[in-house]
Design a protein around this motif. Structure first.
Motif, short mmCIF file in Angstrom:
data_model
loop_
_atom_site.label_atom_id
_atom_site.label_comp_id
_atom_site.label_asym_id
_atom_site.label_seq_id
_atom_site.Cartn_x
_atom_site.Cartn_y
_atom_site.Cartn_z
N SER A 278 0.83 -1.21 0.00
CA SER A 278 0.00 0.00 0.00
C SER A 278 0.87 1.26 0.00
O SER A 278 1.96 1.27 0.60
CB SER A 278 -0.91 0.02 1.23
N PRO A 279 0.42 2.34 -0.62
CA PRO A 279 1.21 3.58 -0.67
C PRO A 279 1.46 4.20 0.70
O PRO A 279 2.46 4.88 0.91
CB PRO A 279 0.37 4.50 -1.56
N ASP A 280 0.52 4.00 1.65
CA ASP A 280 0.68 4.57 2.99
C ASP A 280 1.18 3.52 3.99
O ASP A 280 0.95 3.62 5.19
CB ASP A 280 -0.63 5.15 3.49
N ARG A 281 1.87 2.52 3.45
CA ARG A 281 2.33 1.39 4.26
C ARG A 281 3.16 1.81 5.48
O ARG A 281 2.88 1.37 6.61
CB ARG A 281 3.18 0.47 3.37
N LYS A 403 15.87 -1.24 6.66
CA LYS A 403 16.40 -1.30 5.30
C LYS A 403 15.27 -1.36 4.26
O LYS A 403 15.47 -1.00 3.11
CB LYS A 403 17.28 -2.54 5.12
N TYR A 404 14.10 -1.82 4.72
CA TYR A 404 13.00 -2.07 3.78
C TYR A 404 11.84 -1.08 3.92
O TYR A 404 11.04 -0.93 3.01
CB TYR A 404 12.49 -3.50 3.96
N MET A 405 11.73 -0.46 5.08
CA MET A 405 10.67 0.55 5.27
C MET A 405 11.02 1.48 6.41
O MET A 405 11.89 1.16 7.24
CB MET A 405 9.32 -0.13 5.52
N ASN A 406 10.35 2.60 6.47
CA ASN A 406 10.66 3.63 7.46
C ASN A 406 9.71 3.54 8.65
O ASN A 406 8.71 4.25 8.73
CB ASN A 406 10.59 5.02 6.81
#
Length: 469
Positions: A278-281, A403-406
Motif C-alpha cells: 500500500s502507498p501509505d504502508r 532497510k526495507y521501510m521507514n
C-alpha cells in the motif's frame, strides 16, 4: 473498511475465541497446583513443550505456507482447492513417515506416556493445520469457534480426568489432546474441508514452492522454541523437574501477554500481507507499532503491579518461589511485542530466511547464558536468558527492517517505557503491601495518560455502536 478497522475487527473476533482457551488455562491453575505435585506439573509442561517443538518440524511449517498462499488465492476457488489438496497430501505423508520413525525409535528408547505423546502430536498437527486453513480462507469466526470448543473441552476433560478419575499427569495430557481434536473436527466439518480434497490435483511445482516459503520457518520455529523453553530442559537436567514446575508457574502469567500478542499476531500477519504494498504502508505500520507497544507496555507493568494481589489467590503456596521470576519474564514478553510486528513484515514480504536468521541469533544467546549461569543463578539465569535474547532480537530486527521501510517510534515512547518498568519492578521486589498499592495506583494513572487518545477513540466507537451518538 479501512486497514486499521479491519485489523481491529479481525483481532477482536480471534480474541473472542482464543481468550476462552487462554482464560480457561488460568482458571485451571488452582486445580493443577492442588492435584498435581510440582514434579508432575513439571513433567507435563516438559512434554507439552516438546510437542510444540516437534509439530512444526514434522510438517516443515507447511501450515504457515498454506495460510499465506490461501490469502493470495481467495478469489480463485480452483486455486484454493489445489492448495488445500496438496496440503493434505503432504500432511498425511509426513505424519505416516513420522509415526513409523517414532514407533521404531521408541522400541529402543522407552519412556513414560510415549503412546499418549504420539497421539497428542498427531492431533495437534491436524489442529494447527486446520486453524491456519481457516485463517487463510478468511474464516475468522469459525477459527474463533474452534478455539472456544477446544477451551471448553479442556476444562471439562481436565475436571473429569484429574479430579474424578485421578489420572494425574496422564489425564492432563489426554485432556489437551482430545480437546484439540474436538476443535479440529469442528473445522473439518464446518469448513467442509473434505470437499476440497482431491489428490488428483497433485502439483509438485506448487508443493516445492510452498516448501520454499515454509522450510526457512523451521529453524525459526526451533530457535523460538529454544528461546522460549530450552530453559525448561536445562532446568530439569541441572536443577530438577520440581524446579521446572516452579518455573512453569512463573511463566504462566507472562504467557498472558504472549497469548494476547499471539492473538493480535494472527490478524496482524494477515493485515500485513494484504497491505504490504500500500502507498501509505510506512505510516500504517508505524501507527500499529506504536499503538501496540503502548498497550502491551501498560499491560506488562500492570501485571507486575497486580501480581502481589493475584498470585496468592490463584496459586497454591507451595509454588510461592515462582513470584521472584515473574517481572523478568514479563519484561521479556513485552520485548517480544516489537519482534512480533517485525515478523509480520518479514512474512508479508516472504522474507522467511531473515526471520530464521534473526531468531537463531536469539536462540544461541539464550543457550549460552543458560549453560554458563544456570548453576550459579538457578532459575534467575533462565529468566534473564529469555529477556536478554528477546531484547537483542528486538534491536537486531528493528535495525534490519529499517532497510526495507521507514518505521518510527513516537518521540519519547522508549524512554517512558524504560522508566515505568524500572520503577514498577523496583517496588515489586520490595515486597511491601503499601508500596504495592502505590505501584498499582501509579501504573493505572500512567496507563491512562499514555493511552488516553486510544481510550477516547474506543469510547466514541462504542457509544456510536450502541446509539449514544
Amino acid at each position: 473498511m479501512n486497514k486499521k478497522k479491519q485489523l481491529m475487527k479481525n483481532t477482536f473476533i480471534i480474541f473472542a475465541g482464543r481468550v476462552c482457551t487462554q482464560l480457561i488455562s488460568y482458571l485451571l491453575l488452582p486445580l493443577y497446583t492442588s492435584y498435581l505435585v510440582t514434579k508432575e506439573y513439571g513433567i507435563v509442561d516438559l512434554i507439552t513443550t516438546y510437542v510444540v517443538l516437534l509439530v512444526p518440524i514434522i510438517t516443515l511449517e507447511l501450515e504457515m505456507s498454506v495460510f499465506r498462499y490461501l490469502i493470495d488465492a481467495r478469489k480463485s476457488k480452483s486455486e484454493t482447492k489445489k492448495i488445500i489438496s496438496n496440503n493434505f497430501l503432504v500432511l498425511l505423508s509426513s505424519l505416516f513417515v513420522f509415526t513409523i520413525f517414532y514407533v521404531i525409535v521408541t522400541q529402543f528408547f522407552k519412556f513414560d506416556y510415549r503412546w499418549l505423546i504420539l497421539f497428542d502430536i498427531i492431533i495437534c498437527t491436524f489442529s494447527g493445520n486446520f486453524l491456519q486453513i481457516a485463517r487463510g480462507l478468511g474464516k475468522t469466526v469459525d477459527y474463533a469457534i474452534s478455539c472456544i470448543i477446544t477451551g471448553v473441552s479442556t476444562i471439562l476433560l481436565n475436571i473429569l480426568f484429574i479430579v474424578y478419575l485421578k489420572l494425574g499427569a496422564f489425564g492432563m495430557i489426554l485432556a489437551i489432546a482430545l480437546a484439540n481434536g474436538f476443535g479440529a473436527l469442528y473445522l473439518f466439518i464446518r469448513l467442509k474441508l473434505y470437499s476440497f480434497i482431491n489428490f488428483k490435483l497433485k502439483d509438485i511445482k506448487l508443493i516445492k514452492s510452498m516448501y520454499k516459503y515454509s522450510i526457512p520457518l523451521v529453524p525459526n520455529g526451533v530457535s523460538w522454541w529454544i528461546v522460549n523453553v530450552s530453559d525448561r530442559t536445562i532446568i530439569s537436567v541441572v536443577v530438577g523437574t520440581a524446579a521446572n514446575g516452579i518455573y512453569a508457574i512463573s511463566n504462566k502469567f507472562p504467557t498472558i501477554i504472549s497469548s494476547l500478542l499471539g492473538i493480535f499476531n494472527l490478524s496482524w500477519s494477515e493485515s500485513a500481507a494484504l497491505h504490504i504494498d500500500s502507498p501509505d504502508r510506512d505510516e500504517f505500520f508505524s501507527d500499529v507499532l506504536n499503538t501496540v507497544t503502548k498497550i502491551f507496555t501498560c499491560l506488562g507493568v500492570g501485571m507486575i503491579a497486580c501480581m502481589p494481589f493475584v498470585f496468592p489467590i490463584l496459586i497454591n503456596s507451595k509454588y510461592n518461589a515462582a513470584t521472584s521470576y515473574i517481572p523478568i519474564l514479563v519484561l521479556a514478553a513485552v520485548f517480544n511485542v516489537a519482534i512480533c510486528i517485525y515478523t509480520g513484515i518479514y512474512i508479508a514480504k516472504k522474507m522467511t530466511k531473515q526471520v530464521a536468521s534473526t531468531t537463531i541469533i536469539g536462540a544461541i544467546i539464550n543457550i549460552l547464558i543458560n549453560v554458563i549461569f544456570i548453576k550459579k543463578l538457578g532459575l534467575y539465569a533462565a529468566s534473564l536468558s529469555t529477556a536478554i535474547s528477546y531484547l537483542i532480537m528486538m534491536i537486531y530486527r528493528h535495525i534490519d527492517i529499517k532497510k526495507y521501510m521507514n518505521l518510527k517510534y513516537e518521540k519519547g515512547l522508549i524512554i517512558k517505557s524504560i522508566l515505568i518498568f524500572t520503577f514498577s519492578i523496583i517496588l515489586y521486589y520490595q515486597n511491601n503491601f503499601i508500596l504495592n498499592i502505590i505501584n498499582l495506583v501509579i501504573v493505572v494513572i500512567y496507563s491512562y495518560l499514555l493511552n488516553r487518545k486510544l481510550i477516547k477513540d474506543w469510547k466514541n466507537i462504542i457509544f456510536k455502536k450502541i446509539g449514544f451518538r
